[in-house]
Design a protein around this motif. Sequence first.
Motif, PDB file in Angstrom:
ATOM      1  N   ALA A   6      11.657 -38.284 -32.534  1.00  0.00           N
ATOM      2  CA  ALA A   6      11.065 -39.440 -33.831  1.00  0.00           C
ATOM      3  C   ALA A   6      10.057 -39.336 -34.927  1.00  0.00           C
ATOM      4  O   ALA A   6       9.599 -39.946 -35.831  1.00  0.00           O
ATOM      5  N   GLY A   7       9.367 -38.535 -33.873  1.00  0.00           N
ATOM      6  CA  GLY A   7       8.317 -38.301 -35.208  1.00  0.00           C
ATOM      7  C   GLY A   7       7.190 -38.419 -34.509  1.00  0.00           C
ATOM      8  O   GLY A   7       6.079 -38.744 -35.974  1.00  0.00           O
ATOM      9  N   GLU A   8       6.902 -38.825 -33.602  1.00  0.00           N
ATOM     10  CA  GLU A   8       5.672 -40.342 -33.047  1.00  0.00           C
ATOM     11  C   GLU A   8       5.594 -39.398 -32.495  1.00  0.00           C
ATOM     12  O   GLU A   8       4.431 -38.523 -31.946  1.00  0.00           O
ATOM     13  N   VAL A   9       3.417 -39.863 -32.530  1.00  0.00           N
ATOM     14  CA  VAL A   9       2.450 -39.086 -32.018  1.00  0.00           C
ATOM     15  C   VAL A   9       1.465 -40.092 -31.421  1.00  0.00           C
ATOM     16  O   VAL A   9       1.026 -40.844 -32.007  1.00  0.00           O
ATOM     17  N   ALA A  10       1.246 -40.151 -30.123  1.00  0.00           N
ATOM     18  CA  ALA A  10       0.259 -40.978 -29.466  1.00  0.00           C
ATOM     19  C   ALA A  10      -1.292 -41.107 -29.479  1.00  0.00           C
ATOM     20  O   ALA A  10      -1.246 -39.314 -29.610  1.00  0.00           O
ATOM     21  N   VAL A  11      -1.992 -41.679 -30.035  1.00  0.00           N
ATOM     22  CA  VAL A  11      -3.951 -41.468 -30.225  1.00  0.00           C
ATOM     23  C   VAL A  11      -4.606 -42.768 -29.398  1.00  0.00           C
ATOM     24  O   VAL A  11      -3.545 -43.864 -29.655  1.00  0.00           O
ATOM     25  N   ILE A  12      -5.213 -42.434 -28.405  1.00  0.00           N
ATOM     26  CA  ILE A  12      -6.148 -43.618 -27.750  1.00  0.00           C
ATOM     27  C   ILE A  12      -6.894 -43.948 -29.256  1.00  0.00           C
ATOM     28  O   ILE A  12      -8.224 -43.495 -29.141  1.00  0.00           O
ATOM     29  N   LEU A  13      -7.272 -45.040 -29.069  1.00  0.00           N
ATOM     30  CA  LEU A  13      -8.219 -45.838 -29.354  1.00  0.00           C
ATOM     31  C   LEU A  13      -9.306 -46.337 -29.515  1.00  0.00           C
ATOM     32  O   LEU A  13      -8.365 -48.193 -28.055  1.00  0.00           O
ATOM     33  N   ASP A  14      -9.987 -46.830 -28.559  1.00  0.00           N
ATOM     34  CA  ASP A  14     -11.164 -47.484 -27.523  1.00  0.00           C
ATOM     35  C   ASP A  14     -10.037 -47.782 -26.805  1.00  0.00           C
ATOM     36  O   ASP A  14     -10.207 -49.268 -26.809  1.00  0.00           O
ATOM     37  N   GLY A  15      -9.633 -47.030 -26.116  1.00  0.00           N
ATOM     38  CA  GLY A  15      -8.922 -47.187 -24.372  1.00  0.00           C
ATOM     39  C   GLY A  15      -7.965 -47.973 -24.619  1.00  0.00           C
ATOM     40  O   GLY A  15      -7.061 -47.461 -23.930  1.00  0.00           O
ATOM     41  N   THR A  16      -6.804 -48.265 -26.289  1.00  0.00           N
ATOM     42  CA  THR A  16      -6.550 -48.837 -26.522  1.00  0.00           C
ATOM     43  C   THR A  16      -5.216 -47.535 -26.975  1.00  0.00           C
ATOM     44  O   THR A  16      -4.890 -47.097 -27.879  1.00  0.00           O
ATOM     45  N   ARG A  17      -3.728 -47.617 -26.070  1.00  0.00           N
ATOM     46  CA  ARG A  17      -2.521 -46.612 -26.327  1.00  0.00           C
ATOM     47  C   ARG A  17      -2.250 -47.039 -28.133  1.00  0.00           C
ATOM     48  O   ARG A  17      -1.395 -47.702 -28.135  1.00  0.00           O
ATOM     49  N   GLN A  18      -1.711 -46.367 -28.967  1.00  0.00           N
ATOM     50  CA  GLN A  18      -1.305 -46.434 -30.704  1.00  0.00           C
ATOM     51  C   GLN A  18      -0.463 -45.579 -30.697  1.00  0.00           C
ATOM     52  O   GLN A  18      -0.545 -44.215 -30.387  1.00  0.00           O
ATOM     53  N   VAL A  19       0.413 -45.235 -31.701  1.00  0.00           N
ATOM     54  CA  VAL A  19       1.839 -44.757 -32.225  1.00  0.00           C
ATOM     55  C   VAL A  19       1.525 -44.610 -33.412  1.00  0.00           C
ATOM     56  O   VAL A  19       0.899 -45.576 -34.054  1.00  0.00           O
ATOM     57  N   MET A  20       1.603 -43.045 -33.442  1.00  0.00           N
ATOM     58  CA  MET A  20       1.656 -43.290 -35.040  1.00  0.00           C
ATOM     59  C   MET A  20       2.460 -42.477 -35.434  1.00  0.00           C
ATOM     60  O   MET A  20       2.956 -41.892 -34.439  1.00  0.00           O
ATOM     61  N   LYS A  21       3.224 -42.860 -37.305  1.00  0.00           N
ATOM     62  CA  LYS A  21       4.458 -42.269 -36.937  1.00  0.00           C
ATOM     63  C   LYS A  21       4.170 -42.086 -39.015  1.00  0.00           C
ATOM     64  O   LYS A  21       3.590 -42.901 -39.815  1.00  0.00           O
ATOM     65  N   LEU A  22       4.857 -41.023 -39.610  1.00  0.00           N
ATOM     66  CA  LEU A  22       4.832 -40.811 -40.931  1.00  0.00           C
ATOM     67  C   LEU A  22       6.270 -41.081 -41.736  1.00  0.00           C
ATOM     68  O   LEU A  22       6.958 -40.143 -42.146  1.00  0.00           O
ATOM     69  N   THR A  23       6.102 -42.555 -41.446  1.00  0.00           N
ATOM     70  CA  THR A  23       6.754 -42.922 -42.124  1.00  0.00           C
ATOM     71  C   THR A  23       7.380 -42.539 -44.054  1.00  0.00           C
ATOM     72  O   THR A  23       5.958 -42.750 -44.385  1.00  0.00           O
ATOM     73  N   LEU A  24       7.951 -43.314 -44.700  1.00  0.00           N
ATOM     74  CA  LEU A  24       8.042 -42.732 -46.099  1.00  0.00           C
ATOM     75  C   LEU A  24       7.120 -43.864 -46.834  1.00  0.00           C
ATOM     76  O   LEU A  24       6.066 -43.004 -47.476  1.00  0.00           O
ATOM     77  N   GLY A  25       6.970 -45.275 -46.077  1.00  0.00           N
ATOM     78  CA  GLY A  25       5.901 -46.091 -47.060  1.00  0.00           C
ATOM     79  C   GLY A  25       4.903 -45.018 -46.551  1.00  0.00           C
ATOM     80  O   GLY A  25       3.564 -45.524 -47.067  1.00  0.00           O
ATOM     81  N   ALA A  26       4.505 -44.865 -45.011  1.00  0.00           N
ATOM     82  CA  ALA A  26       2.786 -44.062 -45.038  1.00  0.00           C
ATOM     83  C   ALA A  26       2.878 -42.762 -45.402  1.00  0.00           C
ATOM     84  O   ALA A  26       1.668 -42.673 -46.067  1.00  0.00           O
ATOM     85  N   LEU A  27       4.124 -42.578 -45.820  1.00  0.00           N
ATOM     86  CA  LEU A  27       3.646 -41.483 -46.531  1.00  0.00           C
ATOM     87  C   LEU A  27       3.316 -41.568 -48.358  1.00  0.00           C
ATOM     88  O   LEU A  27       2.177 -40.547 -48.385  1.00  0.00           O
ATOM     89  N   ALA A  28       4.142 -42.350 -48.453  1.00  0.00           N
ATOM     90  CA  ALA A  28       3.453 -42.898 -50.447  1.00  0.00           C
ATOM     91  C   ALA A  28       2.051 -43.090 -49.898  1.00  0.00           C
ATOM     92  O   ALA A  28       1.504 -42.783 -51.414  1.00  0.00           O
ATOM     93  N   GLU A  29       1.328 -44.015 -49.271  1.00  0.00           N
ATOM     94  CA  GLU A  29      -0.039 -44.381 -48.859  1.00  0.00           C
ATOM     95  C   GLU A  29      -0.694 -43.619 -48.781  1.00  0.00           C
ATOM     96  O   GLU A  29      -1.914 -43.520 -48.731  1.00  0.00           O
ATOM     97  N   LEU A  30      -0.607 -42.301 -47.810  1.00  0.00           N
ATOM     98  CA  LEU A  30      -1.515 -41.065 -47.727  1.00  0.00           C
ATOM     99  C   LEU A  30      -1.124 -40.450 -49.280  1.00  0.00           C
ATOM    100  O   LEU A  30      -2.713 -39.882 -49.365  1.00  0.00           O
ATOM    101  N   GLU A  31      -0.419 -40.417 -50.064  1.00  0.00           N
ATOM    102  CA  GLU A  31      -0.632 -39.302 -51.235  1.00  0.00           C
ATOM    103  C   GLU A  31      -1.449 -40.136 -52.131  1.00  0.00           C
ATOM    104  O   GLU A  31      -2.438 -39.553 -53.202  1.00  0.00           O
ATOM    105  N   GLU A  32      -1.272 -41.319 -51.954  1.00  0.00           N
ATOM    106  CA  GLU A  32      -2.278 -42.408 -52.725  1.00  0.00           C
ATOM    107  C   GLU A  32      -3.991 -42.562 -52.702  1.00  0.00           C
ATOM    108  O   GLU A  32      -4.743 -41.912 -53.007  1.00  0.00           O
ATOM    109  N   ALA A  33      -3.880 -42.395 -50.918  1.00  0.00           N
ATOM    110  CA  ALA A  33      -5.161 -42.180 -50.179  1.00  0.00           C
ATOM    111  C   ALA A  33      -6.071 -40.484 -50.895  1.00  0.00           C
ATOM    112  O   ALA A  33      -6.909 -40.856 -50.435  1.00  0.00           O
TER     113      ALA A  33
END
Length: 104
Positions: A6-33
């Motif tokens: 599903a395009g997901e990647v796990a990352v551990i932030l301050d000991g807490t597991r989070q899931v990342m995924k580049l959705t269309l909205g996330a890609l639009a934010e990334l383009e802008e950033a």
Amino acid sequence: MANPRAGEVAVILDGTRQVMKLTLGALAELEEALGCDSLAALVARLEGGEVSARDVLALIVAGLRGGGWQGRTADLMAVEIEGGPVEAARLAALLVARAFGEAA
């Protein structure tokens, strides 16, 4: 648990597991950033071989937001990413690969 198909990647932030995924909205934010005016320009920038720490941070933030995280870039500045900057860069690259069809 992150689902690579599903395009997901796990990352551990301050000991807490989070899931990342580049959705269309996330890609639009990334383009802008990153100041890219198209998805093709974004991909060209990331494949250009000179990705900055700012690019990695923007990718991580976009991926987290695509995974449902409600934070902002400033929130990530004080967070420890398990594995440090090298792991953050590896996860950012994996996130892009999975977003564009590689389930690696």
